[in-house]
Design an enzyme around this catalytic site. Structure first.
Site, PDB file in Angstrom:
ATOM      1  N   LYS A   1     -30.227  88.432 -20.012  1.00 27.28           N
ATOM      2  CA  LYS A   1     -31.010  87.214 -19.791  1.00 27.28           C
ATOM      3  C   LYS A   1     -32.439  87.431 -20.286  1.00 27.28           C
ATOM      4  CE  LYS A   1     -32.092  83.898 -16.069  1.00 27.28           C
ATOM      5  NZ  LYS A   1     -32.006  83.613 -14.613  1.00 27.28           N
TER       6      LYS A   1
ATOM      7  N   SER B   1     -30.368  78.808 -13.365  1.00 20.79           N
ATOM      8  CA  SER B   1     -31.104  79.052 -14.582  1.00 20.79           C
ATOM      9  C   SER B   1     -30.395  80.005 -15.552  1.00 20.79           C
ATOM     10  CB  SER B   1     -32.474  79.635 -14.241  1.00 20.79           C
ATOM     11  OG  SER B   1     -32.348  80.935 -13.711  1.00 20.79           O
TER      12      SER B   1
ATOM     13  N   SER C   1     -29.314  80.764  -9.099  1.00 17.84           N
ATOM     14  CA  SER C   1     -29.303  80.814 -10.567  1.00 17.84           C
ATOM     15  C   SER C   1     -28.258  81.730 -11.190  1.00 17.84           C
ATOM     16  CB  SER C   1     -30.679  81.237 -11.084  1.00 17.84           C
ATOM     17  OG  SER C   1     -31.580  80.169 -11.018  1.00 17.84           O
TER      18      SER C   1
END
Lengths: 96, 493
Positions: free
Chosen positions: B78, B156, B180
């Site tokens: 990420k 997210s 998330s």
């Protein structure tokens, strides 16, 4: 419902150091008001005698030796600066 | 062997050990899949040369024997994780061009275990969002598609979820501040675990809300989550909130035996207007755990409905403080200044240009609730409510509950752009089942459990006792086996 007026919105934007054009302030004030109204549900909770949480896990922060662990990396620290000169971060003039 | 990118971590590990495949072959298969998946916009910074170099090193290490389980496994990272020499910008314009001189502890541990980083993954800006629509890179797109619409992979960690679901990598890192990891996992039919607060070091992970943020793996199976979590967690002197506790062998704890475990069903999670399909799935999940020998117990977590408002005070407050560092001085974007502009104008213009609308909104609301005169009314009150939310869970665990079963999300994946007209609070409701877990610092895992009538994946969430990720993974493993979820998105991209 909480009302954030234009003056408060302008002040919050300045405190957050975010430039908000004058014409966008009414929309910002309205959004902030909506969020505050959402948060006001918390007023219904009886929090008498409850301690505000400071740490989610009951642990004492670890202590470490007060010693140098790093250093001599000036070039690395400055490598991402938008404006670095003579080994310093450069910014617009701060004092006259 | 074909379609190497479709392997699980466990399968790939076993093939690598047996010498049937090499890490270079696995990596090349993933790089090929990534190159053919631009429409998903999952990978936003590509590191193929680095990946192949690491894969070669992994092959040498495997040949020498005694390589760790993650050695040679291609993963996506990420964009919130700082990776040395590789752009790391938290999907924000304000970190444009930022190349860290250091590696986050979690990604360093994966690297040191031999995992192969394929690139950086899309996400919501500063992890603030539930649909990956606040990213400077544009939307990541869910590989699941049932009509003409492009769907959100959630957020997210939307790029991570999309990449794993589409077999662009074997697994990915995610982070979870209010859901998330778990919400995008549920939206894409993948597995995502947020460990106990303190399990994974936060060092080098761009901070959103420090008292809530935790990293975790996003994988194709529960077994893979166990393997990868083990490599990611452990004590780190560089994060003072990192727990100095031994890390058990999570995979070895997947015994499949949950007889006698007490699984709580919290009545407050039965929301008005909850889709019948989610209600049915939840009941089905409880029945499956009962059939496996667990005892299903109705429980109450009375402060649940206050979790979202408390979260939306605490998280923006912490964000406003954490994001104060983006000032155009030390790294990232600096606005072009006009004649006569001083340092205040530099800050204000830089932050106005660098932060997107959602980030600006949260920084400003956080600034407001921390400002003189409102601190007690909002921030302190929210922290008190947080104590009560945590107490609800403690009382359930004290009464003998081992794990709690809930839906993971209030709906299946929605269409990109569909929430554009809604007020911000509507989007926040996505986190309604997950946010309590962050507030209480507990481990939570989303497991794919079925498809809705349209054919989109739905997930269930299991919440565990603090530090008992092993037992939680075992329960999730049983649920996974019972649901028999094997559906994959049909390739359209």
């Amino acid at each position: 419902m909480s009302e954030i007026d234009l003056e408060t919105a302008r002040k919050v934007a300045h405190l957050a150091r975010i430039a908000v054009p004058e014409e966008n302030l009414p929309a910002l004030a309205q959004e902030l008001s909506q969020m505050l109204t959402f948060m006001e549900a918390l007023n219904a909770v009886d929090v008498e005698g409850v301690e505000p949480m400071t740490s989610v896990t009951p642990m004492r922060l670890k202590r470490r030796k007060d010693g140098v662990t790093d250093g001599d990396i000036q070039a690395k620290i400055l490598s991402n600066a938008p404006d670095a000169r003579e080994g310093f971060f450069a910014v617009p003039k701060v004092v006259e | 062997m074909s379609d190497l990118n479709k392997l699980t971590i466990a399968q790939a590990r076993d093939h690598l050990r047996a010498g049937d495949v090499t890490a270079v072959e696995l990596t090349e298969a993933c790089l090929g899949a990534i190159a053919g998946a631009e429409k998903l916009n999952a990978f936003v910074h590509h590191t193929p040369d680095l990946a192949l170099a690491r894969a070669k090193a992994a092959d040498a290490r495997i040949a020498a024997g005694n390589a760790p389980a993650m050695c040679g496994i291609p993963v996506g990272i990420k964009d919130l994780f700082c990776t040395e020499g590789v752009p790391s910008q938290a999907a924000s314009r304000i970190l444009e061009g930022f190349k860290p001189e250091y590696e986050s502890t979690v990604s360093a541990q994966l690297r040191d275990a031999g995992a192969v980083m394929l690139g950086k993954l899309n996400m919501d800006e500063f992890a603030m969002g539930s649909s990956n629509e606040t990213s400077v890179y544009g939307n990541a797109v869910n590989p699941w598609k049932v009509d003409g619409r492009d769907l959100t992979p959630g957020g997210s960690s939307g790029g991570s979820a999309a990449a794993v679901a589409a077999d662009l990598c074997l697994a990915a890192t995610g982070t979870d501040t209010g859901g998330s990891i778990r919400q995008p996992a549920a939206f894409t039919g993948t597995v995502g675990i947020k460990p106990t607060y303190g399990r994974c070091s936060r060092w080098g992970v761009v901070a959103f809300a420090s008292s809530l943020d935790q990293a975790g793996p996003m994988t194709k199976t529960v077994r893979d989550a166990a393997i990868m979590l083990q490599a990611m967690c452990g004590h780190d002197a560089k994060d003072s909130t990192s727990a100095d506790l031994p890390v058990p062998d999570f995979e070895a704890m997947l015994t499949g035996d949950i007889r006698g475990q007490k699984i709580g069903i919290p009545r407050e999670y039965r929301m008005d207007g909850m889709p019948a399909e989610i209600e049915a799935l939840w009941k089905q999940g409880a029945d499956m755990l009962r059939d496996a020998g667990a005892e299903i117990v109705d429980i109450s977590l009375p402060h649940t409905k206050y979790a979202l408002p408390a979260y939306y005070v605490i998280a923006p407050a912490e964000a406003s403080s954490n994001l104060a560092r983006y000032d155009g001085v030390r790294f990232g974007h600096r606005a072009k200044l006009g004649p006569g502009d001083g340092i205040s104008e530099m800050y204000e213009k830089t932050r106005a240009e660098g932060f997107g609308p959602e980030v600006q909104r949260r920084v400003m609301i956080g600034t407001y609730v921390l400002s003189a005169g409102f601190y007690d009314a909002y921030y302190n009150r929210a922290r008190k409510v947080r104590s009560l939310i945590k107490r609800d869970f403690e009382q359930a665990f004290a009464a003998g509950i081992d794990a709690i079963l809930t839906p993971a999300t209030p709906s299946a994946a929605f269409g990109l752009g569909e929430m554009a007209e809604a007020d911000p609070v509507q989007m926040y409701l996505n986190d309604v089942f997950t946010v309590t877990v962050n507030l209480a610092g507990l481990p939570g895992i989303a497991v794919p459990a079925g498809l809705d009538a349209k054919g989109l994946p739905l997930g269930l969430q299991l919440i565990g006792r603090p530090w008992e990720e092993g037992a939680l993974l075992n329960t999730a493993h049983v649920l996974e086996a019972a649901t028999g979820f094997v559906s994959k998105p049909v390739k359209w991209w």
